[in-house]
Design a protein around this motif. Sequence first.
Motif, PDB file in Angstrom:
ATOM      1  N   ARG A 156       0.842  -1.199   0.000  1.00 19.22           N
ATOM      2  CA  ARG A 156       0.000   0.000   0.000  1.00 19.22           C
ATOM      3  C   ARG A 156       0.870   1.240   0.000  1.00 19.22           C
ATOM      4  NH1 ARG A 156      -2.763  -1.465   5.752  1.00 19.22           N
ATOM      5  NH2 ARG A 156      -0.859  -1.887   6.917  1.00 19.22           N
ATOM      6  N   ARG A 157       0.340   2.289  -0.596  1.00 23.55           N
ATOM      7  CA  ARG A 157       1.056   3.551  -0.722  1.00 23.55           C
ATOM      8  C   ARG A 157       0.551   4.515   0.351  1.00 23.55           C
ATOM      9  NH1 ARG A 157       3.931   5.408  -4.933  1.00 23.55           N
ATOM     10  NH2 ARG A 157       3.151   3.675  -6.207  1.00 23.55           N
ATOM     11  N   GLU A 158       1.491   5.161   1.043  1.00 26.08           N
ATOM     12  CA  GLU A 158       1.148   6.105   2.102  1.00 26.08           C
ATOM     13  C   GLU A 158       1.855   7.432   1.859  1.00 26.08           C
ATOM     14  OE1 GLU A 158       2.240   4.272   5.760  1.00 26.08           O
ATOM     15  OE2 GLU A 158       0.775   2.634   5.587  1.00 26.08           O
ATOM     16  N   LYS A 159       1.207   8.491   2.305  1.00 29.23           N
ATOM     17  CA  LYS A 159       1.778   9.819   2.160  1.00 29.23           C
ATOM     18  C   LYS A 159       3.030   9.966   3.012  1.00 29.23           C
ATOM     19  CE  LYS A 159      -1.198  11.845  -0.640  1.00 29.23           C
ATOM     20  NZ  LYS A 159      -0.793  12.429  -1.946  1.00 29.23           N
ATOM     21  N   ASP A 167       5.944   9.376  -2.075  1.00 28.04           N
ATOM     22  CA  ASP A 167       5.123   8.605  -1.153  1.00 28.04           C
ATOM     23  C   ASP A 167       5.833   7.313  -0.746  1.00 28.04           C
ATOM     24  OD1 ASP A 167       3.213  10.520  -1.385  1.00 28.04           O
ATOM     25  OD2 ASP A 167       1.950   9.393  -2.813  1.00 28.04           O
ATOM     26  N   SER A 219      -7.370  -2.259   1.169  1.00 25.51           N
ATOM     27  CA  SER A 219      -6.286  -1.410   1.689  1.00 25.51           C
ATOM     28  C   SER A 219      -5.166  -1.180   0.689  1.00 25.51           C
ATOM     29  CB  SER A 219      -5.686  -2.052   2.958  1.00 25.51           C
ATOM     30  OG  SER A 219      -6.697  -2.261   3.931  1.00 25.51           O
ATOM     31  N   GLN A 264       4.214   0.532   9.318  1.00 28.64           N
ATOM     32  CA  GLN A 264       3.917   1.718  10.102  1.00 28.64           C
ATOM     33  C   GLN A 264       3.539   1.342  11.530  1.00 28.64           C
ATOM     34  OE1 GLN A 264       0.653   3.910   8.598  1.00 28.64           O
ATOM     35  NE2 GLN A 264       1.092   5.757   9.772  1.00 28.64           N
TER      36      GLN A 264
END
Length: 265
Positions: A156-159, A167, A219, A264
Amino acid sequence: MNIARIVVLTIALGAGGVAAYLVRQPETKPGPAEPVAQQLPTVEVLVAQSDIGLGQSVKQENLQWQAWPAATASNNFIRRNDRPDAIKDVIGSIARAPLIAGEPIREQKLVKADGSGFMAAILPPGSRAVSTEISAETAAGGFILPNDRVDVILSRREKNPDQHSADLVRSEIILNNIRVLAIDQAPKEKDGANSLLGKTVTLELKPEQTETLARSRQSGVLSLALRSIADVNVADSASQDQPPKRGQSINVVRYGVPSSTTTQK
């Protein structure tokens, strides 16, 4: 020469000829008695008369009784003296695993459909069949086949908190050592092909694993990592039912280049 002497001479010559003939005949001696092969006790068992493929419905022409050495006949074999009408009971069953011609029929490899579909019939008790989308890029280039074992990876890609940086892409293994039931609607290899491209994969999951997969589909992107056949029975260090904990470091291989990332917290 008088007649008496001629008669005696004739008789003597005849006796000598008979004796010479008997001497020339080879003497026949009685040979040793040939050993008689001991007949091993046998029992008739039910075997496959022809190959029976995975998911194939068993017909009468696929079955036959065959003599089998009693000493090697397993208790799992169907014996005619115990079940003379076994063929009638087996007809209509679905093969949960392939059977080759001459192989004894074992009920562990058969299941009664009782009107259910093929997938429901071959699915082990307590398991669930769940499908998800795949592509050549997310399914090992099509080299994943039914009955292979895979790990399911969620990416998944997160800021990035740093607005001037790209990202973050985080990946984690959410399911370990999962059996592939089918690619699209193919529950087995086609014509011995070593690759099979499809758009969906059906996995054999436990009930709690189905929830993990359903959440993960919303997700990010799911990928399948093909496991070696030698690793099928190897216990994983991580639980097969629970995803890795937050903050755990994971090694990810992209295009053959290993890298390390941290989930994370």
